[in-house]
Design an enzyme around this catalytic site. Structure first.
Site, PDB file in Angstrom:
ATOM      1  N   GLN A  38      -1.023 -12.603  -9.466  1.00 12.72           N
ATOM      2  CA  GLN A  38      -0.098 -11.616  -8.909  1.00 12.72           C
ATOM      3  C   GLN A  38       1.232 -12.235  -8.514  1.00 12.72           C
ATOM      4  O   GLN A  38       1.376 -13.448  -8.444  1.00 12.72           O
ATOM      5  CB  GLN A  38      -0.739 -10.964  -7.675  1.00 12.72           C
ATOM      6  CG  GLN A  38      -1.160 -11.974  -6.617  1.00 12.72           C
ATOM      7  CD  GLN A  38      -2.312 -11.502  -5.754  1.00 12.72           C
ATOM      8  OE1 GLN A  38      -2.516 -10.312  -5.588  1.00 12.72           O
ATOM      9  NE2 GLN A  38      -3.066 -12.431  -5.174  1.00 12.72           N
ATOM     10  N   TYR A  68      -5.041  -4.286  11.942  1.00 11.90           N
ATOM     11  CA  TYR A  68      -5.912  -4.200  10.766  1.00 11.90           C
ATOM     12  C   TYR A  68      -7.033  -5.245  10.813  1.00 11.90           C
ATOM     13  O   TYR A  68      -8.210  -4.936  10.653  1.00 11.90           O
ATOM     14  CB  TYR A  68      -5.051  -4.384   9.518  1.00 11.90           C
ATOM     15  CG  TYR A  68      -5.819  -4.494   8.225  1.00 11.90           C
ATOM     16  CD1 TYR A  68      -6.207  -3.349   7.537  1.00 11.90           C
ATOM     17  CD2 TYR A  68      -6.164  -5.743   7.705  1.00 11.90           C
ATOM     18  CE1 TYR A  68      -6.921  -3.448   6.349  1.00 11.90           C
ATOM     19  CE2 TYR A  68      -6.872  -5.843   6.522  1.00 11.90           C
ATOM     20  CZ  TYR A  68      -7.242  -4.702   5.842  1.00 11.90           C
ATOM     21  OH  TYR A  68      -7.960  -4.805   4.672  1.00 11.90           O
ATOM     22  N   ASP A  93      -5.144 -14.465   3.356  1.00 12.58           N
ATOM     23  CA  ASP A  93      -4.215 -14.912   4.396  1.00 12.58           C
ATOM     24  C   ASP A  93      -4.948 -15.537   5.584  1.00 12.58           C
ATOM     25  O   ASP A  93      -4.337 -16.195   6.420  1.00 12.58           O
ATOM     26  CB  ASP A  93      -3.332 -13.742   4.855  1.00 12.58           C
ATOM     27  CG  ASP A  93      -4.157 -12.511   5.211  1.00 12.58           C
ATOM     28  OD1 ASP A  93      -4.807 -12.532   6.263  1.00 12.58           O
ATOM     29  OD2 ASP A  93      -4.179 -11.545   4.430  1.00 12.58           O
ATOM     30  N   ASP A 162     -11.643  -7.228   2.398  1.00 15.30           N
ATOM     31  CA  ASP A 162     -10.228  -7.146   2.764  1.00 15.30           C
ATOM     32  C   ASP A 162      -9.418  -7.202   1.475  1.00 15.30           C
ATOM     33  O   ASP A 162      -8.892  -8.248   1.104  1.00 15.30           O
ATOM     34  CB  ASP A 162      -9.880  -8.306   3.703  1.00 15.30           C
ATOM     35  CG  ASP A 162      -8.405  -8.296   4.068  1.00 15.30           C
ATOM     36  OD1 ASP A 162      -7.753  -7.254   3.891  1.00 15.30           O
ATOM     37  OD2 ASP A 162      -7.912  -9.341   4.528  1.00 15.30           O
ATOM     38  N   SER A 163      -9.340  -6.066   0.813  1.00 10.72           N
ATOM     39  CA  SER A 163      -8.742  -6.077  -0.532  1.00 10.72           C
ATOM     40  C   SER A 163      -7.327  -5.526  -0.496  1.00 10.72           C
ATOM     41  O   SER A 163      -6.888  -4.927   0.479  1.00 10.72           O
ATOM     42  CB  SER A 163      -9.576  -5.185  -1.443  1.00 10.72           C
ATOM     43  OG  SER A 163      -9.399  -3.840  -1.080  1.00 10.72           O
ATOM     44  N   SER A 164      -6.652  -5.718  -1.623  1.00 14.48           N
ATOM     45  CA  SER A 164      -5.381  -5.023  -1.802  1.00 14.48           C
ATOM     46  C   SER A 164      -5.696  -3.596  -2.245  1.00 14.48           C
ATOM     47  O   SER A 164      -6.855  -3.163  -2.217  1.00 14.48           O
ATOM     48  CB  SER A 164      -4.491  -5.785  -2.775  1.00 14.48           C
ATOM     49  OG  SER A 164      -5.221  -6.137  -3.911  1.00 14.48           O
ATOM     50  N   TYR A 230       2.102  -0.242   7.213  1.00 20.36           N
ATOM     51  CA  TYR A 230       1.398   0.336   6.065  1.00 20.36           C
ATOM     52  C   TYR A 230       1.911   1.763   5.843  1.00 20.36           C
ATOM     53  O   TYR A 230       2.347   2.420   6.803  1.00 20.36           O
ATOM     54  CB  TYR A 230      -0.124   0.356   6.298  1.00 20.36           C
ATOM     55  CG  TYR A 230      -0.799  -0.993   6.198  1.00 20.36           C
ATOM     56  CD1 TYR A 230      -0.205  -2.048   5.498  1.00 20.36           C
ATOM     57  CD2 TYR A 230      -2.037  -1.220   6.781  1.00 20.36           C
ATOM     58  CE1 TYR A 230      -0.833  -3.290   5.412  1.00 20.36           C
ATOM     59  CE2 TYR A 230      -2.672  -2.459   6.689  1.00 20.36           C
ATOM     60  CZ  TYR A 230      -2.057  -3.493   6.004  1.00 20.36           C
ATOM     61  OH  TYR A 230      -2.672  -4.709   5.917  1.00 20.36           O
TER      62      TYR A 230
HETATM   63  N1  SPM Z   1      -5.645  -9.657   5.626  1.00 23.95           N
HETATM   64  C1  SPM Z   1      -4.726  -8.611   5.435  1.00 23.95           C
HETATM   65  C2  SPM Z   1      -4.698  -8.153   4.025  1.00 23.95           C
HETATM   66  C3  SPM Z   1      -4.434  -6.693   3.947  1.00 23.95           C
HETATM   67  N2  SPM Z   1      -5.256  -6.039   2.983  1.00 23.95           N
HETATM   68  C4  SPM Z   1      -5.014  -4.635   2.881  1.00 23.95           C
HETATM   69  C5  SPM Z   1      -3.648  -4.344   2.394  1.00 23.95           C
HETATM   70  C6  SPM Z   1      -3.395  -2.892   2.174  1.00 23.95           C
HETATM   71  C7  SPM Z   1      -1.945  -2.670   1.912  1.00 23.95           C
HETATM   72  N3  SPM Z   1      -1.631  -1.339   1.592  1.00 23.95           N
HETATM   73  C8  SPM Z   1      -1.984  -0.337   2.510  1.00 23.95           C
HETATM   74  C9  SPM Z   1      -1.962   1.012   1.872  1.00 23.95           C
HETATM   75  C10 SPM Z   1      -2.919   1.941   2.502  1.00 23.95           C
HETATM   76  N4  SPM Z   1      -3.124   3.072   1.656  1.00 23.95           N
END
Ligand code: SPM
Length: 289
Positions: A38, A68, A93, A162-164, A230
């Site tokens: 990425q 979060y 992270d 803990d995904s994207s 977010y």
């Molecule tokens: N350790 C933190 C990593 C964050 N992972 C989640 C990232 C989400 C980012 N987009 C949020 C959109 C929600 N619809």
């Protein structure tokens, strides 16, 4: 697509949040590269501190990341009677590991992150999160979460994903087969908690993810945290528990205010845990299936 115009970073995604975007005023681009997986940017911003951006999407900022990271960790951990072994999928992270190790019952945290560059760069530029990797309780593997879980059946009490966001390869982390894999990697009574998008942005997607979870976990629920950076200022968590009777809304471990402060929780309290499950009526109704 995202862009830096006149010193502003704008989080534009026609697929994920069409017609809206959040922008941050940038002091300095600290690092930019394309890893094997990425595009990675680390920005120093005027009002949100350091920010990690992956493929144009804000992952965390210094100002609000704790909301979060604390909730995605503590909601499942405090909902398990004996959360000794925790698995984190993603979270390069280090912020989720930093939180998970705070709980006194957690003995070992295994983490599998696909992109080693996110870990390296977080250690260099984002030590307030990457400090999570310094603990001897944390065992980090750089690799694929699917493969890792296929080789670790019935090993974990808690699995945190803990995904994207659900775009590209991360889509599979929101699908039924992934929930099935997590179920098999859990010990009896185990619990999972996954990044669960946002119902303001895509109610249908959240509903589908909850349904996918419910295919394998009879006890499924959804909680929320406020995270200003977010989209729509919030994010949700999809939670599934193998114990049908457990009341996920009521934490089994409660910290006193003194303990909360000593453990440096800035967002999580037992009341926040309970309140995180209170959903607006339109969302609660959509999730009745
Ligand atoms: N350790 C933190 C990593 C964050 N992972 C989640 C990232 C989400 C980012 N987009 C949020 C959109 C929600 N619809």
């Amino acid at each position: 697509m995202n862009t830096l115009v006149k010193g502003w970073f704008s989080e534009i995604s026609d697929e994920l949040w069409p017609g809206q975007c959040f922008s941050l005023k940038v002091k300095e681009i600290l690092h930019e590269e394309k890893s094997e997986f990425q595009d990675i940017k680390i920005l120093d911003t005027e009002t949100y501190g350091k920010a990690l951006i992956l493929d144009g999407v804000i992952q965390c900022t210094e100002r609000d990341e704790f909301g979060y990271q604390e909730l995605i960790s503590m909601i499942p951990i405090c909902s398990h009677p004996n959360p000794e072994r925790v698995l984190i999928v993603g979270g390069g992270d280090g912020g989720v590991a930093r939180e998970a190790i705070k709980h006194p019952a957690v003995k070992e945290v295994y983490q599998v992150e696909i992109d080693g560059r996110v870990v390296d760069l977080s250690k260099k530029y984002l030590p307030f999160m990457a400090c999570g990797f310094d603990s001897p309780k944390v065992h980090l593997t750089i690799g694929d979460g699917f493969e890792f879980m296929k080789n670790h059946k019935e090993e974990f009490d808690v699995i945190i994903t803990d995904s994207s966001d659900p775009i590209g390869p991360a889509v599979s982390l929101f699908q039924e087969s992934y929930f099935e894999l997590m179920k098999k990697a859990l010990r009896p009574g185990g619990i999972i908690c996954s990044q669960g998008s946002n119902f303001w942005i895509d109610l249908e997607h959240v509903k589908e993810t909850l349904k996918a979870c419910a295919c394998h976990f009879k006890n499924t629920s959804y909680a929320m945290a406020m995270v200003p950076s977010y989209p729509c200022g919030s994010i949700g968590f999809v939670i599934g528990c193998l114990d049908e009777k457990r009341d996920l809304k009521t934490p089994l471990h409660c910290f006193t205010t003194d303990q909360i402060d000593k453990l440096n929780f800035k967002y999580y309290t037992s009341d926040v845990h309970k309140g995180a499950f209170a959903l607006p009526r339109f969302a609660a109704k959509a999730f009745e299936f």
